[in-house]
Write an enzyme that holds these catalytic residues in place. Structure first.
Site, PDB file in Angstrom:
ATOM      1  CB  ALA A  73      -0.944  -0.003   1.201  1.00  0.00           C
ATOM      2  CD  GLN A 181      -5.442  -0.974   8.834  1.00  0.00           C
ATOM      3  OE1 GLN A 181      -6.152  -1.884   9.266  1.00  0.00           O
ATOM      4  NE2 GLN A 181      -4.144  -0.930   9.093  1.00  0.00           N
ATOM      5  CB  SER A 199      -1.958  -3.466   2.329  1.00  0.00           C
ATOM      6  OG  SER A 199      -0.948  -4.186   2.993  1.00  0.00           O
ATOM      7  CG  HIS A 201       1.114  -6.689   5.473  1.00  0.00           C
ATOM      8  ND1 HIS A 201       1.188  -6.339   6.797  1.00  0.00           N
ATOM      9  CD2 HIS A 201       1.340  -5.563   4.773  1.00  0.00           C
ATOM     10  CE1 HIS A 201       1.441  -5.049   6.892  1.00  0.00           C
ATOM     11  NE2 HIS A 201       1.537  -4.555   5.677  1.00  0.00           N
ATOM     12  CB  THR A 239      10.256  -9.293 -12.912  1.00  0.00           C
ATOM     13  OG1 THR A 239      11.112  -9.037 -14.025  1.00  0.00           O
ATOM     14  CG2 THR A 239       9.717 -10.715 -12.996  1.00  0.00           C
ATOM     15  CB  CYS A 325       8.526   5.085  20.834  1.00  0.00           C
ATOM     16  SG  CYS A 325       7.405   4.608  22.133  1.00  0.00           S
TER      17      CYS A 325
END
Length: 384
Positions: A73, A181, A199, A201, A239, A325
């Protein structure tokens, strides 16, 4: 109980059915899909075209050719924003986005600003919903693109995509949505957009693969970001990784078949989890839109404690803090700040993500553990 994974907005495990579909294309059917002058190359190409059709079907694209495979994404978002900006710069240089877009959209916007483009960031409400009035006012005759995510990755709020689409159509401006999402979790309609990022994953497919939907009729024109052999309609050279494309296709097929049942399961998990939390803890706040949200994402602020401290107290449960963080500074989430949530509550937030392989026992255990740790931390706090 062994380690519990409740961070499904960050990534998802690859479904075993997806892995099984991919395996032959690593060492058996390993042909280059662009070498169509021999049988192995043609079989690889056929597998990729099947995957393209599976992705197109899930999002309701009218033509599989509208699916452009990317590395994920992030690349899809970059291609959408940079591609539109550079191709249409003669028309105008204004790009309108929301304040709570994913970092890859925000950072691409900052990069385009350095090239002379004007990036307008639209604020959101306390529920995380984009201000439609301001968005409409910002889409002037210099605007060439609006980019608003379908579902926010931190709080799970669903944006009013149909209304944004209508505004863009009326103004004659292209509309892109980062749907990483949303795809596979809720119904998305490619026809409401000109460009849509996906996306792998995030939907139980492999990492390293994604797609950009690029509308064919009327045709959306882009300048490429990667240059080479002109694959993917000249928009994305390189590719194609056959196993990853096959995996994304299979993941989309499974998502389409199981979405309705998964929504019901995840809604039940969410309700049970929140009941345990709110029945046993005071001053806990649910961040996001209570009505318009994906069922698998819960973002909570626990007054009087740090989100990082809660996570340290439950090391066997994989969840995310609402704080970002850095090496020296702990900054509250920019998404929660944009939603006008106090800094102390933003620091105290946790994102809990339920998914396909979550169990009732894991939900109950995680909720009880969080209650226990928050109570302990509050007992230790002189401020509480």
């Amino acid at each position: 109980m062994s380690e519990i994974y409740l961070d499904y907005q960050a990534t998802t495990p690859c479904d075993s059915r997806v892995v099984d579909e991919m395996l032959p294309y690593f060492n058996e059917e390993f042909g280059n899909p662009h070498s169509v002058n021999h049988a192995m190359g043609r079989r690889a190409k056929e597998a990729i075209e099947k995957a393209r059709s599976q992705v197109a079907e899930l999002i309701g694209a009218t033509d599989p050719k509208e699916i452009i495979f990317t590395s994920g994404a992030t690349e899809a978002n970059n291609l959408a924003l940079q591609g539109v900006a550079r191709f249409h710069r003669a028309k105008g240089k204004r790009i309108v986005i929301s304040e709570i877009e994913h970092k890859c959209v925000l950072e691409t916007g900052y990069a385009l600003e350095r090239e002379g483009f004007e990036i307008i960031k639209i604020p959101v409400s306390k529920k995380g919903v984009v201000d439609l009035r301001l968005l409409e006012e910002s889409v002037n005759d210099r605007a060439i693109l609006v980019s608003v995510m379908t579902v926010n990755n931190e709080v799970g709020t669903i944006q009013p995509i149909e209304e944004i689409s209508d505004i863009c159509r009326q103004k004659g401006v292209l509309f892109h949505t980062d749907a990483a999402q949303a795809v596979g979790k809720i119904t998305v309609e490619a026809s409401r957009t000109d460009l849509m990022s996906i996306s792998g994953h995030k939907i139980y497919g492999p990492k390293g693969i994604g797609a950009l939907y690029v509308q064919l009729k009327p045709r959306v024109r882009l300048s490429p970001v990667l240059f080479g052999g002109g694959q993917e309609r000249g928009m994305r050279s390189g590719t194609l990784p056959t196993p990853l494309c096959v995996g994304l296709g299979k993941a989309c097929e499974i998502a389409g078949q199981e979405m309705e049942n998964e929504q019901a399961r995840l809604t039940e998990f969410r309700e049970c989890f929140l009941k345990t939390i709110f029945d046993n803890l005071k001053k806990v706040y649910l961040n996001g839109d209570v009505e318009h949200h994906i069922p698998g994402c819960v973002n909570l602020s626990f007054d009087g404690v740090e989100g990082e401290s809660i996570m340290l107290g439950i090391p066997g449960i994989c969840i995310s803090s609402g704080s970002a963080c850095t090496s020296e500074i702990l900054e509250p989430s920019y998404v929660l700040k944009a939603m006008s949530i106090r800094d102390d509550l933003a620091h105290s937030s946790l994102r809990i993500g339920f998914g396909r392989f979550t169990t009732n026992e894991e939900v109950a255990y995680a909720a009880n553990q969080i209650v226990e740790v928050v109570n302990k931390l509050r007992e230790m706090s002189p401020l509480w």
